[in-house]
Design an enzyme around this catalytic site. Structure first.
Site, PDB file in Angstrom:
ATOM      1  N   HIS A   1     110.307  59.079   3.340  1.00 19.95           N
ATOM      2  CA  HIS A   1     111.040  59.920   4.434  1.00 19.95           C
ATOM      3  C   HIS A   1     111.541  60.982   3.594  1.00 19.95           C
ATOM      4  CE1 HIS A   1     114.712  60.850   6.727  1.00 19.95           C
ATOM      5  NE2 HIS A   1     114.096  60.011   7.762  1.00 19.95           N
TER       6      HIS A   1
ATOM      7  N   ASP B   1     114.585  52.224  -0.744  1.00 23.65           N
ATOM      8  CA  ASP B   1     114.950  52.766   0.564  1.00 23.65           C
ATOM      9  C   ASP B   1     114.663  51.663   1.484  1.00 23.65           C
ATOM     10  OD1 ASP B   1     115.297  53.932   3.056  1.00 23.65           O
ATOM     11  OD2 ASP B   1     113.863  55.585   2.804  1.00 23.65           O
TER      12      ASP B   1
ATOM     13  N   GLN C   1     114.493  50.760   6.703  1.00 23.38           N
ATOM     14  CA  GLN C   1     113.547  50.189   7.527  1.00 23.38           C
ATOM     15  C   GLN C   1     113.208  48.720   7.265  1.00 23.38           C
ATOM     16  OE1 GLN C   1     112.660  51.552  10.399  1.00 23.38           O
ATOM     17  NE2 GLN C   1     113.442  53.689  10.167  1.00 23.38           N
TER      18      GLN C   1
ATOM     19  N   LYS D   1     120.461  51.553  12.235  1.00 27.03           N
ATOM     20  CA  LYS D   1     119.213  51.039  12.451  1.00 27.03           C
ATOM     21  C   LYS D   1     119.364  49.320  12.360  1.00 27.03           C
ATOM     22  CE  LYS D   1     117.155  54.846  10.017  1.00 27.03           C
ATOM     23  NZ  LYS D   1     116.496  55.541  11.181  1.00 27.03           N
TER      24      LYS D   1
ATOM     25  N   CYS E   1     110.399  62.680  10.067  1.00 26.97           N
ATOM     26  CA  CYS E   1     110.781  63.142   8.676  1.00 26.97           C
ATOM     27  C   CYS E   1     109.999  62.728   7.418  1.00 26.97           C
ATOM     28  CB  CYS E   1     112.160  62.646   8.476  1.00 26.97           C
ATOM     29  SG  CYS E   1     113.397  63.226   9.822  1.00 26.97           S
TER      30      CYS E   1
END
Length: 410
Positions: free
Chosen positions: A122, A198, A201, A224, A364
């Site tokens: 991202h 990261d 997700q 999220k 993104c």
């Protein structure tokens, strides 16, 4: 279904609506998830009953607000299995956390040092590292793909003893692939590098154990994972956080202030200057309660059942290209696709007319989109309240879209 789906759906009132004369099928969960009644009730209760600033007040409302705010930190500590509550910093979200880590990297990097990331990252995990490299003279290196997944051989080849930071997404927001970040962390540490994950997700969809992963930093976003917007967490190993300079300065993060100098308070408040996002931190704690009650293993299994159900149906559609790993068990609940001859924005608009909400664009992740040699993709992404019926509606809507653009009618 591995979870009580109809009971869960009753917690999300927003799903019970008509869009363009069709029942809403919400499949844009990688962008943001909906919020259950339990989270909304906690937000309302805070503002109606406990609204006060935290940490410094001694009156009853301030003490209640502080207790709720810090209790949320403890919930997040347990949720990701941090070693200490000092390692859980509240941020605005994953982007903020990654920027903080990259700013810390600027303290350590020297000309010729290396930062390794992947082409699937991202922008929030690219641009801060571009900036850090530009400011320090470090070299930013990319690992590429093989068969829709991270090419581990290429990643290994890109790491050297000059590598100081490795920053990789746990789950790609475009490809849906689940990256082996525990294995990557070991490789990074073998080279003396720090491992950044990261987790935007992954944290909403699977059990996270930062100690088992042995990552040095891990980021997540509340919105999220059924929580409010504008709140997230940066996890960092305590020894590293003690080395980091604060990013913002002002109230709350100080110990003593003199006319010409100041000293900082202890972790985790050293990084939380000013009035924090109290209500949404408490709301994130409520989201953690909600997900924990469902069980993260159950959530992951549910999404895997949806993927196993829908992927064969999608693969039967002529002219549909699906990006990411071929093995369903190597991907999360994210499916990016294109229809031959149609722009993804047209596809998303047509699906919306059928009540199906998906995302279209570069997500993104422009370097990845360029690497895939496409202008954009459409993306369907699933969560705890999605059903097999939602999967069927997606397949039906894609088929109708193809027919409409081919013949001008359905």
């Amino acid at each position: 279904m591995s979870i009580a789906i109809e009971k869960i759906r009753r917690d999300f009132q927003i799903l019970d609506q008509i869009v363009n004369d069709e029942p809403l099928v919400y499949l844009d969960n990688a962008a943001t998830t909906q919020k259950p009644k339990q989270v909304l009730d906690v937000l309302r209760h805070y503002y109606e009953q406990d609204n006060a600033n935290v940490h410094r007040g001694v009156h009853t409302l301030a003490e209640r607000a502080t207790a709720e705010y810090e209790a949320s930190r403890d919930k997040l500590k347990d949720f990701i299995n941090a070693n200490s509550r000092k390692e859980v910093l509240f941020t605005r979200g994953t982007t903020t956390g990654l920027n903080w880590v990259a700013k810390f990297a600027e303290q350590l990097l020297q000309p010729g040092d290396e930062i390794v990331i992947s082409i699937m990252e991202h922008h929030a995990n690219i641009i801060p590292w571009q900036q850090a490299a530009a400011k320090t003279g470090a070299v930013l290196k990319f690992a590429y793909l093989k068969d829709g997944e991270l090419d581990m051989a290429d990643l290994v080849d890109k790491m050297t003893d000059q590598t100081k930071f490795v920053s990789i997404t746990h789950v790609s927001n475009v490809l849906g692939v689940i990256n082996p970040v525990k294995e990557i962390a070991k490789l990074a540490h073998d080279h003396g590098a720090l491992m950044v994950v990261d987790g935007a997700q992954s944290a909403p969809h699977m059990a996270i154990d930062v100690q088992d992963l042995d990552c040095d930093f891990f980021t997540l976003s509340g919105h999220k994972m059924a929580g409010p917007t504008g709140i997230g967490v940066l996890y960092g190993k305590e020894a590293l956080l003690n080395q980091m300079d604060p990013i913002e300065f002002g109230g709350e993060m100080i110990d003593f202030v003199y006319e010409q100098t100041a000293t900082w308070t202890e972790l985790p408040w050293k990084f939380e200057a000013g009035t924090p996002n109290i209500a949404d931190a408490i709301g994130l704690g409520a989201a953690v309660d909600y997900l924990t009650e469902l069980g993260m293993a159950n959530i992951h299994q549910h999404e895997q059942e949806l993927i196993d159900y829908v992927m064969p149906k999608l693969r039967e559609i002529d002219g549909l290209t699906i990006y990411g790993p071929k093995d369903n068990h190597r991907r999360g609940g994210v499916i990016s696709f294109n229809i031959d001859g149609l722009h993804p924005h047209d596809v998303a608009t047509a699906l919306d007319m059928e009540g199906v909400a998906v995302r279209a664009g570069h997500h993104c992740a422009q370097p990845l989109i360029n690497y895939l040699d496409v202008s954009a993709t459409a993306r369907a992404s699933f969560y705890i309240y999605n059903t097999f019926a939602d999967c069927d509606k997606l397949v039906e809507a894609i088929t109708l879209t193809k027919e409409f653009f081919k013949h001008g009618t359905v």
